[in-house]
Design an enzyme around this catalytic site. Sequence first.
Site, PDB file in Angstrom:
ATOM      1  CG  ASP A  21      -1.904   1.553   1.344  1.00 51.18           C
ATOM      2  OD1 ASP A  21      -2.508   1.148  -0.097  1.00 51.18           O
ATOM      3  OD2 ASP A  21      -2.399   1.464   2.656  1.00 51.18           O
ATOM      4  CG  ASP A  25      -6.285   2.930   0.734  1.00 57.03           C
ATOM      5  OD1 ASP A  25      -5.704   2.549   0.678  1.00 57.03           O
ATOM      6  OD2 ASP A  25      -6.837   3.319   0.090  1.00 57.03           O
ATOM      7  CG  ASP A  29      -1.725   2.013  -3.249  1.00 60.73           C
ATOM      8  OD1 ASP A  29      -0.593   1.800  -3.696  1.00 60.73           O
ATOM      9  OD2 ASP A  29      -2.454   2.055  -2.039  1.00 60.73           O
ATOM     10  CG  ASP A 202     -10.986 -14.578 -14.749  1.00 59.90           C
ATOM     11  OD1 ASP A 202     -10.844 -14.860 -13.635  1.00 59.90           O
ATOM     12  OD2 ASP A 202     -12.119 -14.017 -14.426  1.00 59.90           O
ATOM     13  CD  GLU A 257      -9.620 -19.160 -13.596  1.00 64.28           C
ATOM     14  OE1 GLU A 257      -9.865 -19.852 -12.377  1.00 64.28           O
ATOM     15  OE2 GLU A 257     -10.093 -18.377 -13.939  1.00 64.28           O
ATOM     16  CG  HIS A 319      -6.337 -14.994  -6.551  1.00 66.78           C
ATOM     17  ND1 HIS A 319      -5.727 -15.474  -7.631  1.00 66.78           N
ATOM     18  CD2 HIS A 319      -8.075 -13.861  -7.088  1.00 66.78           C
ATOM     19  CE1 HIS A 319      -6.848 -15.749  -8.892  1.00 66.78           C
ATOM     20  NE2 HIS A 319      -7.939 -15.136  -8.842  1.00 66.78           N
ATOM     21  CG  ASP A 320      -9.455 -17.821  -6.968  1.00 72.11           C
ATOM     22  OD1 ASP A 320     -10.368 -17.283  -6.833  1.00 72.11           O
ATOM     23  OD2 ASP A 320      -9.365 -17.867  -8.351  1.00 72.11           O
TER      24      ASP A 320
HETATM   25  C1  GLC Z   1     -12.037 -16.918 -11.487  1.00 74.41           C
HETATM   26  C2  GLC Z   1     -10.809 -15.538 -10.471  1.00 74.41           C
HETATM   27  C3  GLC Z   1     -11.381 -16.028  -9.268  1.00 74.41           C
HETATM   28  C4  GLC Z   1     -12.862 -15.174 -10.110  1.00 74.41           C
HETATM   29  C5  GLC Z   1     -13.737 -15.876 -10.525  1.00 74.41           C
HETATM   30  C6  GLC Z   1     -14.653 -15.142 -11.731  1.00 74.41           C
HETATM   31  O1  GLC Z   1     -11.558 -18.088 -11.630  1.00 74.41           O
HETATM   32  O2  GLC Z   1      -8.962 -16.445 -10.463  1.00 74.41           O
HETATM   33  O3  GLC Z   1     -10.729 -15.007  -8.468  1.00 74.41           O
HETATM   34  O4  GLC Z   1     -13.636 -15.105  -8.887  1.00 74.41           O
HETATM   35  O5  GLC Z   1     -13.118 -16.065 -11.430  1.00 74.41           O
HETATM   36  O6  GLC Z   1     -14.239 -13.635 -11.662  1.00 74.41           O
HETATM   37 MG    MG Z   2      -4.020   1.636  -0.683  1.00 72.71          MG
END
Ligand code: GLC
Ligand code: MG
Length: 541
Positions: A21, A25, A29, A202, A257, A319-320
């Site tokens: 950051d 905040d 970023d 994605d 993905e 991140h999932d």
């Molecule tokens: C993909 C992303 C995930 C998101 C989903 C919908 O799976 O990795 O974080 O929630 O798509 O866009």
């Molecule tokens: Mg920030």
Amino acid sequence: MGEPWWKQAVFYQIYPRSFADSDGDGIGDLAGIRSHLSDLAWLGVDALWISPFYRSPMTDFGYDVSDYCDVDPLFGTLDDFDALLADAHALGLKVIVDWVPNHTSDRHPWFLDALAGRSSAHRNWYVWRDARPDGAPPNNWVAAFDPSAPAWTFDEPSGQWYLHLFEPSQPDLNWDEPAVVDAMHEVLRFWLERGVDGFRADVIHAIGKDPDLPDDPPALFGIPHCALNDVPVTHERLRDIRALVDGYSGDRVIVGEVFLLSTAAVATYYGHDDELHLAFNFPPLFAPWMHHPWSDCIESTYGALDVRSAWPTWVLSNHDNPRHRTRYDFGGSLMGENEATRDRRSEARARAAAVLLMTLRGTPFLYQGEELGLLDAIVTPERRVDPGGRDGCRAPIPWDGTDTHGWPTGAGIEAWLPFPPDSDHRNHADQRRDPGSMLHLYRRLIDLRHRAPALATGGFDLLEITEGVLGYTRTDGDESYAVLVNFTGQEVTTADGSTGEPDHASVSLVGTRVEISSTRPGEGEPFDGLLAADQAVVLRL
Ligand code: GLC
Ligand code: MG
């Protein structure tokens, strides 16, 4: 050098809310990322994938886009992006950005217009259907995140349902509508012309839908439709996307993905070198810390991809999903152990997994913080924010051991999620000072991979070692390495390995040079044939 850069590259995923950051905040970023580029260059990664930073109402933290060609004010401005890209390129780092073509935000002007009525200009940009005769949603598809949620939401004023494979706030675009194709191609051009080196696409396998929208088989009920959607028209669309991207100079890359359950199905999305350049490989992201699930996953990946000359990818965390260190602890049989033992063993497993990730044939993707051996944060119910329950792996990166871990604090403001456990010592600054740290192990592995073509692009052969120990060789001309990974909690002795070929040619290991040890002692010395519990080594044959 005929090979494109992305075959030899090590990628690093940045989840921008949680990386760094700059303005206090509590939300990471673009300027925060920019201020840490030199740390990433020091680590040695070649390319960054930055998760979405576009304008968004943030119901899915940026995967619900309301303007594909602008930066959300939370993250900065387009100028900040240009500055970040220029600095990254100056350091020799490539940058790919996320492209979210399957759905927009329900606040996107296109969808707002579509809601205006059945004859609005953008109505057909989304997927609308009438209810079934009994008033039920148009088919039985289930949305992601909640197995009881239909993938449809009813729009009262127009009396029709719209499709969303994810949240109701993420309506699916209708790629049968040519104007949608044009608009989404324009988005690619916008970022390509700004100089990005490619895209992470994605849920790319979902941009084609069966025109009849048939029910999913009842036996699969409860599985989100996005994990099942696999239809031919998507491949045509991918060929157009590939041609567009390949039309730009510099070997731009698309990594998709393709969230399907079978690797053989995922492999088809590479086409015949005319669809995706790369696709994520999900089984290793779910594999437990055990020998056979891993060797099976490696063999089935190479089996499915090699027939198409498709180049694999390897990923342990993103991140999932829960971070691999967390998975190897709680899902990995350490439950009964006391806390200190669990901590030591989950660290050892995460280190050995790093050796595996960096020495398999295929492009590795690191997820920010795995180089620090982070665990998921413990997120109390009051602080949970994600509809998919993925907060733990999205905890902010601890940059140092101070109370705020290098995140500037405004009055009464804290980071948007709690920090991972043990951030007072498990953080970037402390590990940077300690040559024995996980961070330094990742750095040595990346460096070796860069120096040794055998590890990046060389041949791969499994070695038979002993139960519980995965072994393989990586070979390029007369350069050859062996990698041994002890998945067991016991010390193991191994003098040699066998190639498993009919002649069972044996490879002697004892006495070869230890290039890397996940536990560090012994590097540079001859291998004595002993592997500690959860230890991995790279040997120069
Ligand atoms: C993909 C992303 C995930 C998101 C989903 C919908 O799976 O990795 O974080 O929630 O798509 O866009
Ligand atoms: Mg920030």
